[in-house]
Design a protein around this motif. Structure first.
Motif, mmCIF file in Angstrom:
data_model
loop_
_atom_site.group_PDB
_atom_site.id
_atom_site.type_symbol
_atom_site.label_atom_id
_atom_site.label_comp_id
_atom_site.label_asym_id
_atom_site.label_seq_id
_atom_site.Cartn_x
_atom_site.Cartn_y
_atom_site.Cartn_z
ATOM 1 N N PRO A 165 11.425 4.646 3.058
ATOM 2 C CA PRO A 165 10.321 4.441 3.201
ATOM 3 C C PRO A 165 9.639 4.279 1.619
ATOM 4 O O PRO A 165 8.312 4.265 1.725
ATOM 5 C CB PRO A 165 9.764 5.973 3.691
ATOM 6 N N SER B 157 0.801 -1.339 0.133
ATOM 7 C CA SER B 157 -0.096 -0.070 0.032
ATOM 8 C C SER B 157 0.854 1.231 0.201
ATOM 9 O O SER B 157 0.310 2.465 -0.484
ATOM 10 C CB SER B 157 -0.907 0.042 1.240
ATOM 11 N N ALA B 158 2.155 1.293 0.393
ATOM 12 C CA ALA B 158 2.826 2.301 0.557
ATOM 13 C C ALA B 158 3.265 2.783 -0.845
ATOM 14 O O ALA B 158 3.455 4.119 -1.269
ATOM 15 C CB ALA B 158 4.267 2.292 1.440
#
Length: 441
Positions: A132, A85-86
């Motif tokens: 990230p 989902s990131a």
């Protein structure tokens, strides 16, 4: 202790997905938030949104809303799906190739980024790169005894490390630097940073399908000897969800099965997970319910301790005894009820010997508490009930009660004493009452 902690609820039933395509089966699923992805044996991926509602009865209901489906075009089964989902990406394993698709429209990324020669893969939920904007993916190589670690970005993949294994792996899970692998003959843990490995226990991949799942930091769930840990949740035609039952529901199920000790152990164990005020109220009620269960089984010592610990309103117990509460009482039982009994006659099925034992218990219990804080506010009910019980049982304590300071209700006491032919006691009580009234005047 065996407790039903989960409930299997339907999410996607056969007609909505399969229809009349009898050849189609579900080979893999992935759930990410409200997004449900289904991979089939005929190379299709379906995307549904799940709406969750609570019915009037408190049951969870799922309504799947189909968004779209995509045919991958290679006539092979979709083996595995994993949402990142990131990155807004869906990782798809089909025909030994991991492909990156857009999570919403299911279109391949424009760069065509893929990882080829893969039999299985796992996403690292405890990544070590600290980036990230990527996810770490570990894959099992198709032909070599190796595991490969990739950094997967929105539109590209990058090989970071390759690790040799003693046998050909058949299943994989990862946490941080640790790989948990099912080989053809055993499970192992391997640290890909240092290369150190640890054998866990033997396993025969020809006899059963391995299960290797990460369930938390440094924790894995494996299908052990005798299929320990293995859960079958659904068929190949439908999808169900394993929903945790609320703790209070689990406790109530135990109480309904008369498993008092297990219910109390489970309730005590929940103390650290529930706010103090809520826990105290919940726990008091559970103690009271447990007390009534023990009472119904004539376990009077256990019932008494549970009633005391649970700070039971003694009128709840007295209300089981017909005509025992004063005629002026406005008491209404707790709702929801603490028990399923209408009265003592129904509870004991008319067995007079058991009913007598219950009355003796109540006499003893009321006598113990009448001078304690438990009786505060209920002295009239307690003393009037004791008078009735003593008179009915021809108990020696009747006169002691009447000559002592008491709160018996005159309008109930006199008729009851006359009914039980306790004329001396009746006269004594009336004289004492009238004398008391005269002194007050």
């Amino acid at each position: 202790m065996s407790v039903k902690a989960f409930e299997l609820l339907p999410v996607l039933e056969r007609d909505l997905l399969i229809g009349d395509k009898t050849w189609m089966t579900i080979d893999c699923i992935e759930c990410c938030g409200k997004n449900l992805y289904v991979g089939t044996n005929d190379c299709f991926i379906y995307h549904f949104l799940l709406e969750e509602k609570i019915s009037i009865s408190g049951r969870i209901l799922f309504t799947p809303i189909k968004q779209l489906h995509m045919y991958l075009g290679i006539k092979k089964a979709v083996n595995e799906l994993k949402a990142a989902s990131a990155l807004n990406r869906l990782l798809v394993l089909c025909d030994n190739t991991v492909t990156l698709l857009h999570m919403i429209n299911l279109e391949p990324v424009p760069s065509g980024a893929k990882i080829k020669g893969v039999t299985a893969f796992s996403v690292n939920e405890n990544p070590v790169t600290g980036d990230p904007f990527c996810v770490e993916v570990c894959t099992i190589s198709l032909k070599r005894k190796t595991v490969q670690i990739y950094a997967v970005h929105e539109d590209r993949v990058q090989l970071m490390k390759e690790v040799s294994t003693p046998e050909q792996p058949v299943a994989i899970a990862v946490d941080g630097y640790f790989l948990c692998l099912a080989m053809s003959t055993q499970y192992i843990i391997l640290c890909y940073n240092t290369g150190v490995s640890q054998n866990l226990f033997p396993f025969n991949s020809e006899e059963k399908q391995p299960i290797v799942k990460r369930i938390g930091r440094e924790e894995f769930l494996l299908a052990g000897p005798g299929a320990l840990g293995k859960l079958i949740l659904a068929t190949s035609k439908e999808i169900h969800m394993l929903v945790p039952l609320p703790l209070e529901r689990q406790i109530q199920d135990l109480l309904a099965s008369r498993r008092v000790e297990e219910a109390l152990v489970l309730a005590k164990g929940a103390r650290r997970n529930i706010p103090k005020d809520k826990f105290q109220g919940m726990y008091r009620r559970i103690l009271q319910q447990a007390g009534f269960i023990q009472f119904g089984q004539l376990q009077f010592l256990e019932a008494k301790e549970l009633f005391r610990s649970g700070q039971l309103d003694v009128r709840e117990l007295m209300s089981l005894y017909p005509l025992l509460l004063p005629s002026t009482s406005t008491f209404i039982r707790s709702h929801p009820s603490l028990h399923e009994y209408a009265d003592l006659n129904q509870l004991m099925q008319g067995d007079q010997e058991k009913i007598t034992k219950c009355k003796r218990f109540l006499m003893s219990y009321l006598n113990e508490i009448r001078s304690t804080e438990v009786a505060n506010g209920y002295k009239e009910e307690i003393d009037t009930a004791l008078l009735k019980l003593y008179a009915e049982a021809n108990h020696d304590s009747l006169l002691d009660l009447l000559v002592s300071e008491n709160s018996c209700l005159l309008v109930d006491a006199v008729p009851w004493l006359e009914k039980c032919k306790k004329y001396v006691a009746d006269g004594l009580y009336v004289c004492k009452y009238e004398g008391h009234c005269y002194l007050k005047e």
